[in-house]
Design a protein around this motif. Structure first.
Motif, PDB file in Angstrom:
ATOM      1  N   ALA A 137       4.456  -7.587  -3.757  1.00 19.18           N
ATOM      2  CA  ALA A 137       3.984  -8.963  -3.563  1.00 19.18           C
ATOM      3  C   ALA A 137       3.685  -9.638  -4.893  1.00 19.18           C
ATOM      4  O   ALA A 137       3.849 -10.853  -5.039  1.00 19.18           O
ATOM      5  CB  ALA A 137       2.748  -8.969  -2.668  1.00 19.18           C
ATOM      6  N   ARG A 162       3.163 -15.009  -2.299  1.00 18.17           N
ATOM      7  CA  ARG A 162       3.232 -14.082  -1.159  1.00 18.17           C
ATOM      8  C   ARG A 162       2.136 -13.034  -1.277  1.00 18.17           C
ATOM      9  O   ARG A 162       1.771 -12.628  -2.373  1.00 18.17           O
ATOM     10  CB  ARG A 162       4.583 -13.386  -1.112  1.00 18.17           C
ATOM     11  CG  ARG A 162       5.770 -14.313  -0.975  1.00 18.17           C
ATOM     12  CD  ARG A 162       5.770 -15.037   0.348  1.00 18.17           C
ATOM     13  NE  ARG A 162       7.009 -15.774   0.557  1.00 18.17           N
ATOM     14  CZ  ARG A 162       7.234 -16.566   1.591  1.00 18.17           C
ATOM     15  NH1 ARG A 162       6.297 -16.751   2.513  1.00 18.17           N
ATOM     16  NH2 ARG A 162       8.379 -17.198   1.718  1.00 18.17           N
ATOM     17  N   ASP A 169       0.442  -9.180   0.005  1.00 17.82           N
ATOM     18  CA  ASP A 169       0.911  -7.847   0.390  1.00 17.82           C
ATOM     19  C   ASP A 169       1.045  -7.731   1.903  1.00 17.82           C
ATOM     20  O   ASP A 169       2.006  -7.144   2.410  1.00 17.82           O
ATOM     21  CB  ASP A 169      -0.002  -6.752  -0.161  1.00 17.82           C
ATOM     22  CG  ASP A 169      -1.457  -6.922   0.225  1.00 17.82           C
ATOM     23  OD1 ASP A 169      -1.818  -8.005   0.713  1.00 17.82           O
ATOM     24  OD2 ASP A 169      -2.233  -5.977   0.053  1.00 17.82           O
TER      25      ASP A 169
END
Length: 233
Positions: free
Chosen positions: A101, A107, A109
């Motif tokens: 990530a 984004r 995890d």
DNA sequence: AATCCACGCAACCGCGGGACT
DNA sequence: CAGTCCCGCGGTTGCGTGGAT
């Protein structure tokens, strides 16, 4: 925090009987967001909900903030390029979602993990990138080609080459990537030979640990990983 | 229209490890 | 050095939703 020390194992992080669980309401989101904006987390998630006036576990607050409320979170579908990055990294380092990530701005995890488990894995299965039988592990994602070329990430429309895995980090000198592919890095890699233009021997590659490699500029790392002759334990 | 089922995703759980005392 | 606490992580669960029957 006001928990009694517990010598019989780890104390629970909160009083489960007195905290709300389940989905967050917009009101709770607003309270958490407002509190963190004006006070920060103070480095202590456990005491934060009480200070903010939330009947939530500190871990729940942390998760909500990190995954949905903090600035810069990217929502919506993953791009082909993001697919490629996830596949490439998963094949080389496995389910280290936080590391993966970190290479995908915006984004989280949890997001990457969910995406992999629900959709990307199926996509790979359908495309024959993962054996239909057995579990999906780094060990059974195998590069089918003995002489892979380097896919261009910037225009990636197909899944990347997979990494051949070996018990230990190794790099036979006969399979070094072209220096032209790696000499443009400006990354600083602690503890490693950062002068990539000097990487001409097996020895200089072997001095690069996996953690060092993860610190490399992603484009360079990808080119290295895309060479099917590298492996990690 | 009602029910079933599969899927996607948000959230929870427990553990490992680092920081602190 | 040992014990405790908390953060961060990966695995898992369970709920909501939409499509199929």
């Amino acid at each position: 925090m006001s928990q009694t020390p517990n010598t019989m194992g780890r104390a629970p992080c909160c009083d489960k009987a007195n905290v709300k669980r389940g989905p967050w309401s917009p009101e709770e989101d607003a309270i958490l967001k407002g509190y963190i904006h004006s006070h920060g987390t103070d480095g202590n998630w456990i005491s934060l909900p009480q200070k903010a006036g939330l009947k939530r576990c500190g871990k729940s607050c942390r998760l909500r903030w990190l995954n949905y409320l903090r600035p810069g979170i990217k929502l919506g579908g993953f791009t082909e390029e993001e697919d490629s990055i996830i596949c490439s990294l998963y094949s080389s380092i496995g389910s280290r979602w936080a590391v993966i990530a970190s290479k995908l701005p915006g984004r989280t995890d949890n997001d990457v993990k969910n995406y992999w488990n629900t959709r990307l894995k199926k996509k790979l299965l359908a495309g024959g990138w993962i054996p239909a039988t057995g579990n999906t592990t780094t060990a059974n994602i195998i590069n089918p080609s003995p002489n892979p070329s380097y896919p261009d990430l910037s225009t990636a429309s197909t899944l990347p080459h997979q990494i051949h895995l070996e018990p230990n980090f190794f790099c036979p000198s006969s399979s070094l990537p072209s220096l032209a592919d790696v000499s443009d890095s400006t990354s600083s890699v602690a503890g490693a030979n950062t002068d990539l233009s000097s990487w001409t021997t097996e020895e200089s590659y072997s001095g690069l640990s996996m953690d060092n490699l993860l610190d490399l500029d992603f484009g360079i790392m990808y080119k290295i990983l895309s060479n099917g002759s590298f492996g990690f334990s």
